[in-house]
Design a protein around this motif. Structure first.
Motif, PDB file in Angstrom:
ATOM      1  N   LYS A 141     -77.679 -18.312  13.063  1.00  0.00           N
ATOM      2  CA  LYS A 141     -77.340 -17.500  11.886  1.00  0.00           C
ATOM      3  C   LYS A 141     -77.456 -18.353  10.630  1.00  0.00           C
ATOM      4  O   LYS A 141     -76.960 -19.477  10.587  1.00  0.00           O
ATOM      5  N   LYS A 142     -78.131 -17.804   9.623  1.00  0.00           N
ATOM      6  CA  LYS A 142     -78.206 -18.487   8.332  1.00  0.00           C
ATOM      7  C   LYS A 142     -78.189 -17.445   7.220  1.00  0.00           C
ATOM      8  O   LYS A 142     -78.484 -16.273   7.435  1.00  0.00           O
ATOM      9  N   THR A 143     -77.813 -17.901   6.034  1.00  0.00           N
ATOM     10  CA  THR A 143     -77.788 -17.012   4.870  1.00  0.00           C
ATOM     11  C   THR A 143     -78.846 -17.478   3.887  1.00  0.00           C
ATOM     12  O   THR A 143     -78.895 -18.653   3.537  1.00  0.00           O
ATOM     13  N   GLU A 144     -79.713 -16.549   3.503  1.00  0.00           N
ATOM     14  CA  GLU A 144     -80.791 -16.826   2.560  1.00  0.00           C
ATOM     15  C   GLU A 144     -80.709 -15.828   1.423  1.00  0.00           C
ATOM     16  O   GLU A 144     -80.769 -14.624   1.662  1.00  0.00           O
ATOM     17  N   HIS A 145     -80.529 -16.319   0.200  1.00  0.00           N
ATOM     18  CA  HIS A 145     -80.429 -15.455  -0.984  1.00  0.00           C
ATOM     19  C   HIS A 145     -79.354 -14.376  -0.803  1.00  0.00           C
ATOM     20  O   HIS A 145     -79.553 -13.212  -1.154  1.00  0.00           O
ATOM     21  N   GLY A 146     -78.232 -14.770  -0.200  1.00  0.00           N
ATOM     22  CA  GLY A 146     -77.119 -13.846  -0.014  1.00  0.00           C
ATOM     23  C   GLY A 146     -77.293 -12.863   1.134  1.00  0.00           C
ATOM     24  O   GLY A 146     -76.471 -11.974   1.315  1.00  0.00           O
ATOM     25  N   ILE A 161     -85.003 -12.486  11.324  1.00  0.00           N
ATOM     26  CA  ILE A 161     -84.666 -11.071  11.186  1.00  0.00           C
ATOM     27  C   ILE A 161     -83.307 -10.937  10.506  1.00  0.00           C
ATOM     28  O   ILE A 161     -82.434 -11.779  10.699  1.00  0.00           O
ATOM     29  N   ARG A 162     -83.151  -9.893   9.721  1.00  0.00           N
ATOM     30  CA  ARG A 162     -81.849  -9.631   9.105  1.00  0.00           C
ATOM     31  C   ARG A 162     -80.826  -9.353  10.209  1.00  0.00           C
ATOM     32  O   ARG A 162     -81.101  -8.599  11.144  1.00  0.00           O
ATOM     33  N   SER A 163     -79.654  -9.931  10.070  1.00  0.00           N
ATOM     34  CA  SER A 163     -78.625  -9.771  11.106  1.00  0.00           C
ATOM     35  C   SER A 163     -78.221  -8.304  11.270  1.00  0.00           C
ATOM     36  O   SER A 163     -77.960  -7.857  12.382  1.00  0.00           O
ATOM     37  N   GLU A 164     -78.219  -7.542  10.174  1.00  0.00           N
ATOM     38  CA  GLU A 164     -77.792  -6.137  10.248  1.00  0.00           C
ATOM     39  C   GLU A 164     -78.682  -5.318  11.187  1.00  0.00           C
ATOM     40  O   GLU A 164     -78.215  -4.371  11.817  1.00  0.00           O
ATOM     41  N   GLU A 199     -77.620 -12.335   5.241  1.00  0.00           N
ATOM     42  CA  GLU A 199     -77.433 -12.965   6.547  1.00  0.00           C
ATOM     43  C   GLU A 199     -78.617 -12.642   7.442  1.00  0.00           C
ATOM     44  O   GLU A 199     -79.010 -11.481   7.568  1.00  0.00           O
ATOM     45  N   LYS A 200     -79.156 -13.692   8.039  1.00  0.00           N
ATOM     46  CA  LYS A 200     -80.317 -13.539   8.921  1.00  0.00           C
ATOM     47  C   LYS A 200     -80.101 -14.335  10.194  1.00  0.00           C
ATOM     48  O   LYS A 200     -79.252 -15.224  10.257  1.00  0.00           O
ATOM     49  N   TYR A 201     -80.904 -13.996  11.199  1.00  0.00           N
ATOM     50  CA  TYR A 201     -80.940 -14.783  12.427  1.00  0.00           C
ATOM     51  C   TYR A 201     -82.340 -15.361  12.575  1.00  0.00           C
ATOM     52  O   TYR A 201     -83.334 -14.653  12.428  1.00  0.00           O
TER      53      TYR A 201
END
Length: 126
Positions: A106-111, A69-72, A113-115
């Motif tokens: 937490k990871k970043t994919e294509h700029g 899921i997107r962190s936002e 931030e996602k969890y």
């Protein structure tokens, strides 16, 4: 001899025992509730409430046992990643933070931030 005393909550004159502070149990309860509300929230309560909210959100967004899921999305709902109960490292060296049985990484994919959300499994205890 008794001085005239009034109820600490509603200010009515008290009748009866000399050490009486409230006219009835409802006034006592109401006064204690008001007093408690005036106190600053205790640190323990802040931590406990945040852990409960984090767990609720992780559970809600991770119905299948694993999700991304997107962190936002989580942060907008009040999720705070600084509050967790324990952590677990997988064989790749990724550290998942857990709120009881629900974990996140937490990871970043294509700029973006996602969890990555997971649920605690028995093999993680070993």
């Amino acid at each position: 001899m008794r001085l005239h005393k009034n109820c600490l909550n509603c200010d009515k004159e008290l009748k009866g025992r000399t050490d009486k502070k409230y006219c009835d149990p409802q006034c006592k309860s109401s006064h204690q509730y008001k007093k408690e509300k005036e106190q600053p929230e205790r640190f323990y309560n802040k931590v406990d409430n945040q852990l409960k909210l984090n767990r609720k959100l992780l559970k809600e967004y991770n119905k299948a046992g694993k999700a991304v899921i997107r962190s936002e999305v989580l942060l907008k709902e009040g999720f705070n990643p600084k509050f967790f109960t324990h952590y677990w490292k997988n064989k790749k060296g990724d550290t998942y933070l857990f709120v009881y049985e629900y974990g996140f990484f937490k990871k970043t994919e294509h700029g973006v931030e996602k969890y990555v959300l997971i649920k605690w499994q028995d093999y993680m205890s070993k």
